[in-house]
Design a protein around this motif. Structure first.
Motif, PDB file in Angstrom:
ATOM      1  N   ILE A 244       1.102   3.618 -11.899  1.00 46.17           N
ATOM      2  CA  ILE A 244       0.290   2.719 -12.716  1.00 46.17           C
ATOM      3  C   ILE A 244       0.211   3.331 -14.110  1.00 46.17           C
ATOM      4  CG2 ILE A 244      -1.922   1.543 -12.945  1.00 46.17           C
ATOM      5  CD1 ILE A 244      -2.363   2.155  -9.949  1.00 46.17           C
ATOM      6  N   GLY A 245       0.858   2.696 -15.065  1.00 47.12           N
ATOM      7  CA  GLY A 245       0.938   3.297 -16.394  1.00 47.12           C
ATOM      8  C   GLY A 245       1.707   4.603 -16.325  1.00 47.12           C
ATOM      9  N   ASP A 246       1.060   5.684 -16.751  1.00 50.14           N
ATOM     10  CA  ASP A 246       1.699   7.001 -16.721  1.00 50.14           C
ATOM     11  C   ASP A 246       1.256   7.842 -15.532  1.00 50.14           C
ATOM     12  OD1 ASP A 246       3.040   6.399 -19.044  1.00 50.14           O
ATOM     13  OD2 ASP A 246       1.605   7.404 -20.357  1.00 50.14           O
ATOM     14  N   HIS A 247       0.506   7.242 -14.616  1.00 44.90           N
ATOM     15  CA  HIS A 247      -0.090   8.017 -13.529  1.00 44.90           C
ATOM     16  C   HIS A 247       0.391   7.526 -12.170  1.00 44.90           C
ATOM     17  CE1 HIS A 247      -2.767   9.783 -16.507  1.00 44.90           C
ATOM     18  NE2 HIS A 247      -3.054   8.562 -16.926  1.00 44.90           N
ATOM     19  N   VAL A 248       0.528   8.476 -11.257  1.00 42.74           N
ATOM     20  CA  VAL A 248       0.880   8.180  -9.872  1.00 42.74           C
ATOM     21  C   VAL A 248      -0.340   8.456  -9.016  1.00 42.74           C
ATOM     22  CG1 VAL A 248       2.383   8.759  -7.935  1.00 42.74           C
ATOM     23  CG2 VAL A 248       3.303   8.747 -10.272  1.00 42.74           C
ATOM     24  N   CYS A 249      -0.750   7.482  -8.217  1.00 38.82           N
ATOM     25  CA  CYS A 249      -1.946   7.656  -7.400  1.00 38.82           C
ATOM     26  C   CYS A 249      -1.879   6.726  -6.198  1.00 38.82           C
ATOM     27  CB  CYS A 249      -3.208   7.367  -8.226  1.00 38.82           C
ATOM     28  SG  CYS A 249      -3.312   5.662  -8.839  1.00 38.82           S
TER      29      CYS A 249
ATOM     30  N   ARG B 227      15.338  18.144 -15.642  1.00 39.06           N
ATOM     31  CA  ARG B 227      15.082  18.359 -17.069  1.00 39.06           C
ATOM     32  C   ARG B 227      13.633  18.049 -17.446  1.00 39.06           C
ATOM     33  NH1 ARG B 227      20.410  16.856 -16.432  1.00 39.06           N
ATOM     34  NH2 ARG B 227      21.922  17.925 -17.792  1.00 39.06           N
ATOM     35  N   GLY B 228      12.779  17.977 -16.456  1.00 38.38           N
ATOM     36  CA  GLY B 228      11.353  17.828 -16.734  1.00 38.38           C
ATOM     37  C   GLY B 228      10.865  16.415 -16.906  1.00 38.38           C
ATOM     38  N   PHE B 229      11.708  15.417 -16.644  1.00 41.57           N
ATOM     39  CA  PHE B 229      11.264  14.027 -16.729  1.00 41.57           C
ATOM     40  C   PHE B 229      10.387  13.695 -15.526  1.00 41.57           C
ATOM     41  CE2 PHE B 229      14.692  14.114 -19.680  1.00 41.57           C
ATOM     42  CZ  PHE B 229      14.532  13.043 -20.549  1.00 41.57           C
ATOM     43  N   GLN B 230       9.442  12.787 -15.735  1.00 43.48           N
ATOM     44  CA  GLN B 230       8.518  12.379 -14.688  1.00 43.48           C
ATOM     45  C   GLN B 230       8.802  10.938 -14.267  1.00 43.48           C
ATOM     46  OE1 GLN B 230       6.354  14.775 -13.515  1.00 43.48           O
ATOM     47  NE2 GLN B 230       7.456  16.086 -14.989  1.00 43.48           N
ATOM     48  N   LEU B 231       8.135  10.505 -13.201  1.00 41.69           N
ATOM     49  CA  LEU B 231       8.337   9.139 -12.719  1.00 41.69           C
ATOM     50  C   LEU B 231       7.972   8.107 -13.782  1.00 41.69           C
ATOM     51  CD1 LEU B 231       6.993   9.504  -9.073  1.00 41.69           C
ATOM     52  CD2 LEU B 231       9.378   9.247  -9.781  1.00 41.69           C
ATOM     53  N   CYS B 232       6.955   8.400 -14.598  1.00 37.87           N
ATOM     54  CA  CYS B 232       6.591   7.453 -15.653  1.00 37.87           C
ATOM     55  C   CYS B 232       7.709   7.308 -16.676  1.00 37.87           C
ATOM     56  CB  CYS B 232       5.293   7.872 -16.327  1.00 37.87           C
ATOM     57  SG  CYS B 232       5.341   9.502 -17.116  1.00 37.87           S
ATOM     58  N   ASP B 233       8.502   8.366 -16.886  1.00 35.31           N
ATOM     59  CA  ASP B 233       9.638   8.281 -17.803  1.00 35.31           C
ATOM     60  C   ASP B 233      10.720   7.369 -17.235  1.00 35.31           C
ATOM     61  OD1 ASP B 233       8.563  10.199 -19.672  1.00 35.31           O
ATOM     62  OD2 ASP B 233       9.122  11.771 -18.249  1.00 35.31           O
ATOM     63  N   VAL B 234      10.900   7.420 -15.917  1.00 29.01           N
ATOM     64  CA  VAL B 234      11.890   6.556 -15.276  1.00 29.01           C
ATOM     65  C   VAL B 234      11.543   5.093 -15.529  1.00 29.01           C
ATOM     66  CG1 VAL B 234      12.991   5.921 -13.105  1.00 29.01           C
ATOM     67  CG2 VAL B 234      12.307   8.293 -13.490  1.00 29.01           C
ATOM     68  N   ALA B 235      10.285   4.726 -15.276  1.00 27.43           N
ATOM     69  CA  ALA B 235       9.861   3.338 -15.476  1.00 27.43           C
ATOM     70  C   ALA B 235       9.954   2.937 -16.943  1.00 27.43           C
ATOM     71  CB  ALA B 235       8.441   3.155 -14.962  1.00 27.43           C
ATOM     72  N   ARG B 236       9.608   3.837 -17.833  1.00 29.26           N
ATOM     73  CA  ARG B 236       9.643   3.513 -19.266  1.00 29.26           C
ATOM     74  C   ARG B 236      11.077   3.267 -19.739  1.00 29.26           C
ATOM     75  NH1 ARG B 236      10.421   7.189 -23.250  1.00 29.26           N
ATOM     76  NH2 ARG B 236       9.925   8.867 -21.778  1.00 29.26           N
ATOM     77  N   LEU B 237      12.008   4.118 -19.318  1.00 29.32           N
ATOM     78  CA  LEU B 237      13.369   4.067 -19.842  1.00 29.32           C
ATOM     79  C   LEU B 237      14.258   3.061 -19.126  1.00 29.32           C
ATOM     80  CD1 LEU B 237      13.809   7.913 -20.261  1.00 29.32           C
ATOM     81  CD2 LEU B 237      13.655   6.251 -22.126  1.00 29.32           C
ATOM     82  N   LEU B 238      13.978   2.788 -17.847  1.00 27.63           N
ATOM     83  CA  LEU B 238      14.824   1.895 -17.058  1.00 27.63           C
ATOM     84  C   LEU B 238      14.204   0.514 -16.841  1.00 27.63           C
ATOM     85  CD1 LEU B 238      16.153   4.696 -16.477  1.00 27.63           C
ATOM     86  CD2 LEU B 238      16.567   3.889 -14.145  1.00 27.63           C
ATOM     87  N   SER B 239      12.905   0.377 -17.107  1.00 31.23           N
ATOM     88  CA  SER B 239      12.242  -0.897 -16.832  1.00 31.23           C
ATOM     89  C   SER B 239      11.568  -1.484 -18.070  1.00 31.23           C
ATOM     90  CB  SER B 239      11.195  -0.730 -15.715  1.00 31.23           C
ATOM     91  OG  SER B 239      11.799  -0.283 -14.524  1.00 31.23           O
TER      92      SER B 239
ATOM     93  N   ARG C  68       0.841  -1.187   0.000  1.00 29.59           N
ATOM     94  CA  ARG C  68       0.000   0.000   0.000  1.00 29.59           C
ATOM     95  C   ARG C  68       0.881   1.244   0.000  1.00 29.59           C
ATOM     96  NH1 ARG C  68      -1.926  -0.276   4.856  1.00 29.59           N
ATOM     97  NH2 ARG C  68      -3.886  -1.395   4.460  1.00 29.59           N
ATOM     98  N   SER C  69       0.541   2.217  -0.847  1.00 33.09           N
ATOM     99  CA  SER C  69       1.275   3.479  -0.887  1.00 33.09           C
ATOM    100  C   SER C  69       0.377   4.592  -1.400  1.00 33.09           C
ATOM    101  CB  SER C  69       2.505   3.367  -1.804  1.00 33.09           C
ATOM    102  OG  SER C  69       3.154   4.619  -1.936  1.00 33.09           O
ATOM    103  N   GLN C  70       0.729   5.803  -1.028  1.00 27.98           N
ATOM    104  CA  GLN C  70       0.057   6.978  -1.568  1.00 27.98           C
ATOM    105  C   GLN C  70       0.549   7.322  -2.964  1.00 27.98           C
ATOM    106  OE1 GLN C  70      -2.508   8.698  -0.007  1.00 27.98           O
ATOM    107  NE2 GLN C  70      -2.375   6.911   1.349  1.00 27.98           N
ATOM    108  N   ARG C  71       1.686   6.696  -3.364  1.00 27.79           N
ATOM    109  CA  ARG C  71       2.255   6.996  -4.685  1.00 27.79           C
ATOM    110  C   ARG C  71       2.636   5.684  -5.383  1.00 27.79           C
ATOM    111  NH1 ARG C  71       6.764  11.649  -4.290  1.00 27.79           N
ATOM    112  NH2 ARG C  71       7.475  10.435  -2.481  1.00 27.79           N
ATOM    113  N   VAL C  72       1.701   5.143  -6.123  1.00 30.51           N
ATOM    114  CA  VAL C  72       1.947   3.943  -6.920  1.00 30.51           C
ATOM    115  C   VAL C  72       1.910   4.343  -8.393  1.00 30.51           C
ATOM    116  CG1 VAL C  72       1.146   1.631  -7.512  1.00 30.51           C
ATOM    117  CG2 VAL C  72       0.927   2.458  -5.157  1.00 30.51           C
TER     118      VAL C  72
END
Length: 483
Positions: free
Chosen positions: A17-22, A355-367, A11-15
């Motif tokens: 999921i796809g391109d969204h954190v919720c 440089r304006g990257f978001q958490l979804c970019d991290v998952a896309r590029l590293l995972s 459980r987390s306040q920041r999961v």
């Protein structure tokens, strides 16, 4: 929650999921993601015996590092499965893909691949996949290795640095690519070609500029020109490893627009380190291709944001300290490789966030993209039902400094620690040999815990008591591509 225990819900306040954190609860069953509940309430985890509540920490897919040199068997003094995979787990990396060199024997035959698997058994704290190698005269080994489960193959267009993994000629490449047609496999290229170089005898080998001058951009440009032509001709998936020169990007884009199934990666060190800031004699910064200037670095970042570069990897390539020639500081003689497996996530995030990257970019590029490269994208690299429950739990806002501290006075050795803003964790660098260019660097992003297929394998500097990683043998993906 004890290390090694089964986690049935996170459980987390920041999961992510796809391109969204919720806010969400990730439910886990039989080592896979069973369901993701995006409305947290008191009954969301009903029936779950082990719920890990991580508060505001980010929950993201575990990182898939598709470019790691483990070096075992044969050069286990450089690195090994036990130490490399612990470093991976400490960095939120849940899958690594081992390069076919610098182990002895290299992974260039079916028998050698089986030896590699035997050596890795029982030593891995994260999951492992394996690249095979293309060298002169091993073309008849390629399809048997594909059938045995290698993720694909790597070749060198220039001397690899070790005698047992010779570079290929144009003739070797044509022969190998014919073997790979129709298999769905991928050929990875260390894309540098020897060119005539003018180096003055009076140039100081301890100056980084001397080494940089010896590996000019044109070496990558000419190599990638060859790769793009071959990729278009044979329509076999091709991949450029560790792109360092932004001057090659136009060639890559033109080939893709012409229909080449070509992908490209860059590394954390090219995105983090600059030639202008490398001190004289600091051979821990040496890698091949070389770290280039700050203008080139910004062009790599722009290409990454524009989608022209597909993924970011560590190219963790360690060696023993003596091979780095730290005493002499001679760049021309030092081993070329940088150790960063454990720090890839914070290295990337520390620069990307500015440089304006978001958490979804991290998952896309590293995972996700790295999982796609090695045909693991149906089970790794996403938070989605049915995927392996590989999770990294981390704090993007928290800072730490990588620094060195002496052991107690009764020894004259040195150890390395990760000094966080709230605590100091001794022995914080977990790869075998601690030489790294990142000492003294302050980074954003502390990995709090790593979950591998629903088991807690790392938490706050400690590891599960036994290695839980498994071998990932890649199923063959046949295609209809023909000459």
């Amino acid at each position: 929650m004890e290390l090694g225990s089964t986690v049935t819900a996170v459980r987390s306040q920041r999961v992510l999921i796809g391109d969204h954190v919720c806010p969400a609860v990730v439910l886990i069953k039989d080592g896979r993601i069973h369901q993701i509940l995006t409305e947290i309430n008191s009954s969301a985890d009903a029936g779950c015996e082990e719920v890990l509540d991580v508060g505001d920490s980010v929950v993201m897919p575990g990182i898939v590092d598709s470019h790691v040199h483990v070096n075992e068997p044969g050069r286990t003094s450089w690195e090994g499965f036990w130490t490399a995979t612990r470093a991976a787990a400490a960095g939120g990396v849940t899958t690594i893909v081992d390069m076919p060199l610098n182990s002895v024997p290299p992974t260039t035959t079916l028998d050698n691949f089986h030896e590699k698997l035997r050596e890795a058994t029982g030593k891995c704290f994260v999951d492992m996949a394996f690249w095979g190698g293309v060298i002169p005269n091993n073309q008849l080994e390629l399809r048997p290795m594909i059938q045995a489960g290698v993720a694909g193959f790597k070749c060198f267009l220039i001397h690899s640095g070790v005698e047992e993994f010779p570079h290929v000629t144009d003739s070797d490449l044509h022969t190998a690519l014919k073997q790979l047609q129709g298999t769905g496999s991928v050929l990875l290229f260390h894309a540098e070609l020897d060119v005539e170089q003018i180096i003055e005898e009076t140039d100081d080998p301890c100056q980084y500029s001397t080494f940089l001058q010896s590996r000019p951009d044109i070496m990558e440009i000419e190599a990638i020109r060859n790769v793009t032509e071959l990729c278009l001709q044979y329509q076999v998936r091709c991949h450029i490893v560790h792109l360092s020169s932004a001057k090659c990007l136009k060639l890559i884009q033109a080939a893709r627009q012409a229909g080449a199934p070509l992908t490209v990666e860059t590394t954390h060190h090219y995105l983090t380190l600059c030639a202008e800031n490398i001190p004289a004699g600091a051979t821990q910064f040496k890698c091949c291709p070389p770290i280039r200037g700050s203008e080139n670095q910004e062009q790599l970042w722009s290409a990454l944001k524009a989608g022209q570069i597909d993924m970011v990897v560590s190219d963790h390539s360690p060696c023993t300290p003596d091979l780095k020639k730290l005493d002499s500081g001679d760049f021309t003689q030092a081993w070329g490789g940088i150790s960063s497996l454990q720090f890839g996530l914070p290295l990337f995030w520390s620069s990307a966030r500015q440089r304006g990257f978001q958490l979804c970019d991290v998952a896309r590029l590293l995972s996700h993209r790295t999982a796609q490269l090695c045909s693991l994208d149906s089970q790794k690299g996403r938070l989605s039902p049915g995927y392996d429950a590989d999770l990294v739990i981390w704090d993007p806002e928290r800072e730490f400094e990588v620094r060195m501290s002496p052991y107690p006075k009764h020894t004259n050795q040195l150890c390395f620690i990760v000094c966080c803003t709230s605590q100091v964790q001794e022995a914080g660098i977990h790869h075998k040999n601690k030489t790294t260019p990142y000492l003294g660097t302050t980074l954003h992003g502390v990995v709090c815990a790593t979950i591998l297929r629903g088991r807690l394998v790392y938490k706050e500097g400690s590891f599960c008591p036994e290695p839980l990683g498994k071998h990932l043998l890649i199923p063959q993906r046949e295609t209809q591509t023909q000459l």
